[in-house]
Design a protein around this motif. Structure first.
Motif, PDB file in Angstrom:
ATOM      1  N   THR A 118      -6.540   3.847  -4.447  1.00 36.84           N
ATOM      2  CA  THR A 118      -6.352   5.255  -4.073  1.00 36.84           C
ATOM      3  C   THR A 118      -6.022   6.142  -5.267  1.00 36.84           C
ATOM      4  O   THR A 118      -6.041   7.366  -5.152  1.00 36.84           O
ATOM      5  CB  THR A 118      -5.221   5.389  -3.039  1.00 36.84           C
ATOM      6  OG1 THR A 118      -3.988   4.941  -3.624  1.00 36.84           O
ATOM      7  CG2 THR A 118      -5.523   4.566  -1.792  1.00 36.84           C
ATOM      8  N   GLY A 119      -5.672   5.532  -6.399  1.00 36.46           N
ATOM      9  CA  GLY A 119      -5.210   6.292  -7.551  1.00 36.46           C
ATOM     10  C   GLY A 119      -3.707   6.268  -7.714  1.00 36.46           C
ATOM     11  O   GLY A 119      -3.178   6.765  -8.700  1.00 36.46           O
ATOM     12  N   VAL A 120      -3.006   5.693  -6.737  1.00 40.18           N
ATOM     13  CA  VAL A 120      -1.550   5.547  -6.812  1.00 40.18           C
ATOM     14  C   VAL A 120      -1.237   4.156  -7.345  1.00 40.18           C
ATOM     15  O   VAL A 120      -1.631   3.144  -6.752  1.00 40.18           O
ATOM     16  CB  VAL A 120      -0.889   5.749  -5.435  1.00 40.18           C
ATOM     17  CG1 VAL A 120       0.618   5.556  -5.541  1.00 40.18           C
ATOM     18  CG2 VAL A 120      -1.213   7.121  -4.880  1.00 40.18           C
ATOM     19  N   LEU A 121      -0.534   4.092  -8.478  1.00 36.08           N
ATOM     20  CA  LEU A 121      -0.157   2.816  -9.095  1.00 36.08           C
ATOM     21  C   LEU A 121       1.335   2.612  -8.870  1.00 36.08           C
ATOM     22  O   LEU A 121       2.165   3.130  -9.631  1.00 36.08           O
ATOM     23  CB  LEU A 121      -0.481   2.834 -10.593  1.00 36.08           C
ATOM     24  CG  LEU A 121      -1.931   3.142 -10.976  1.00 36.08           C
ATOM     25  CD1 LEU A 121      -2.094   3.159 -12.484  1.00 36.08           C
ATOM     26  CD2 LEU A 121      -2.883   2.136 -10.342  1.00 36.08           C
ATOM     27  N   PRO A 122       1.717   1.886  -7.827  1.00 32.75           N
ATOM     28  CA  PRO A 122       3.149   1.724  -7.539  1.00 32.75           C
ATOM     29  C   PRO A 122       3.830   0.774  -8.516  1.00 32.75           C
ATOM     30  O   PRO A 122       3.228  -0.205  -8.975  1.00 32.75           O
ATOM     31  CB  PRO A 122       3.160   1.156  -6.112  1.00 32.75           C
ATOM     32  CG  PRO A 122       1.840   0.482  -5.971  1.00 32.75           C
ATOM     33  CD  PRO A 122       0.869   1.227  -6.832  1.00 32.75           C
TER      34      PRO A 122
END
Length: 479
Positions: free
Chosen positions: A313-317
């Motif tokens: 999604t483009g979110v790198l947790p």
């Protein structure tokens, strides 16, 4: 008065009185409020009352009421009644509204009826910050904090609370009945009065018991087994201190790590953060306009399914794993002592043996694979430090590679949790200080969200004034 500075005589008449604008310096923050709201398209944002009615008393323009609220929240004045008083005596507010002074009911109704539009205004200010290229580093910190609701703890009921209160009422009734028996055996002038008082208390306790039995039925019928009487959306939530739980809301924020601006926020009535990593990460991604962001969060957000949902999604947790095994306390090797080889699909134990994946049982339907060594454990000299069972088994989630990639990101950012802490916890302290360490003024989840949007908007405006200054910020808003 000697050499003291003397003021004007309040009875002095002026032929040409000063204009209100003369009382405001060029760098007064109220000028930012004026410019920001005047540049908004309130109709496109969804504010009600943009088209006045042809008949009846003329209404206040929504921009006037929005200016009053933004000024109030910037100056820690959130109550509609206090805002009414300030509009009648505060020179800055008189300048901002053109000496208009709506009554408190009009002010309160505006906040009640324009919740989504007010939240959109908060987003518009974040968009201004984005156009100024303030979110280029694309690192945000996520956290949640519990805020008190109007609902008192005594007006909140759960299964455990109802059972405990019924037990306390039963004990009180038994105590008063025993006291009544003792009073009946005593011959005194005050016995009759004492007996009457005890009977009144017993009757009151029995009414309370009947109320609790009714609440027990309502709690059992509620979807989440919880009922709040004053604010129906407020929920009982545990806090870090023992016995310090509160009835309130869980406020989520995503804060830019470079400039400490709140880029996204949300209010929920969930008492935990485990399912909020992906939704808050996506909100922050959209608000910053970046293709990819690094989201720092504490262990309360660790959830394999949420980390998996962020993939692609483009979110790198970056969330530390929670250690749930009791092996460390018992002196056994933990799972971290077993090294996984993705290419060979096996674990290497501390004794150097390879644990391979076993065939899944036909009746198992979970998402975990099991790794073991069928023979080495029986003769291994390290077995007393490894497992009390016959064989040491390691379970691996089928999507464990996603968690491994997250761990690699954390290993490359050893300061990640320090950045998270100094970034996201300070805004919460500031917001609670502005609220006066009290509860929300509004009830129900939607209205509380509106109230928090005003707090976040005021925080971001004040933060931008600190970063840029009043005049540069006004020029940026007009651009």
């Amino acid at each position: 008065m000697g050499r003291f500075v003397e003021g004007d005589d309040r009875r002095q008449s002026y032929l040409l009185p000063d204009s209100l604008d003369d009382y405001l310096t060029p760098d007064n923050p109220v000028r930012v409020v004026e410019v920001f709201i005047e540049e908004l398209d309130l109709g496109a944002l969804g504010f009600e009352g943009m088209l006045p009615a042809a008949t009846g008393r003329p209404a206040y323009h929504p921009s006037t009421l929005l200016k009053i609220y933004l000024y109030g929240y910037l100056n820690r004045v959130q109550s509609s009644r206090r805002l009414e008083r300030e509009a009648q005596r505060n020179i800055e507010l008189m300048w901002l509204t053109g000496r208009l002074a709506p009554d408190f009911k009009t002010i309160a109704s505006f906040r009640r009826d324009n919740g989504p539009a007010i939240k959109a205004v908060c987003g518009q200010f974040v968009e201004i910050c984005r156009k100024l290229n303030l979110f280029t580093k694309a690192v945000v910190a996520l956290d949640g904090s519990k805020f008190k609701a109007v609902n008192n703890r005594d007006k909140n009921f759960t299964v455990a609370k109802v059972a405990k209160r019924m037990e306390q009422v039963d004990a009180s009734i038994a105590r008063y009945l025993a006291a009544l028996d003792r009073a009946d055996r005593q011959e005194s002038d005050v016995t009759e009065a004492k007996t009457s008082r005890i009977n009144d208390k017993i009757a009151g306790l029995r009414r309370q018991m009947a109320f609790l039995k009714e609440m027990e039925q309502q709690v059992q019928a509620a979807p989440d087994k919880q009922v709040s009487l004053t604010d129906p959306d407020a929920r009982s939530m545990a806090t870090s201190g023992r016995g310090t739980g509160m009835v309130g809301y869980n406020v989520q924020t995503a804060v830019d790590a470079e400039h400490h601006l709140i880029v996204a926020h949300e209010v929920t009535n969930l008492g935990h953060d485990r399912t909020l990593l992906e939704p808050m990460g996506l909100k922050a991604l959209e608000a910053t306009g970046c293709e990819e962001i690094t989201a720092l969060a504490d262990r309360g957000y660790f959830n394999g399914d949420q980390v998996l949902a962020c993939e692609g999604t483009g979110v790198l947790p970056c969330v530390p794993k929670t250690e749930t095994s009791s092996g460390t306390k018992r002196g056994f090797f933990t799972r971290h002592d077993f090294v996984f080889d993705a290419q060979g699909d096996h674990y290497t134990c501390p004794a150097g043996q390879k644990l391979t994946r076993s065939n899944p049982r036909s009746d198992r339907k979970d998402d975990f694979d099991e790794y073991r060594h069928l023979s080495a454990c029986f003769t291994c000299p390290l077995k007393p430090s490894c497992t009390p069972d016959k064989l040491r088994r390691i379970k691996r989630w089928k999507h464990e590679s996603v968690l491994d990639k997250m761990q690699i990101r954390l290993d490359h950012m050893p300061q990640a949790m320090g950045i998270r802490r100094q970034t996201v916890e300070h805004p919460f302290g500031t917001l609670k200080a502005w609220m006066g360490s009290t509860h929300f003024l509004t009830k129900t989840l939607e209205r509380v969200r509106t109230e928090m949007s005003l707090h976040v908007l005021a925080y971001n405006v004040k933060r931008m004034i600190q970063l840029l200054g009043v005049q540069p910020l006004m020029r940026a808003i007009r651009a």
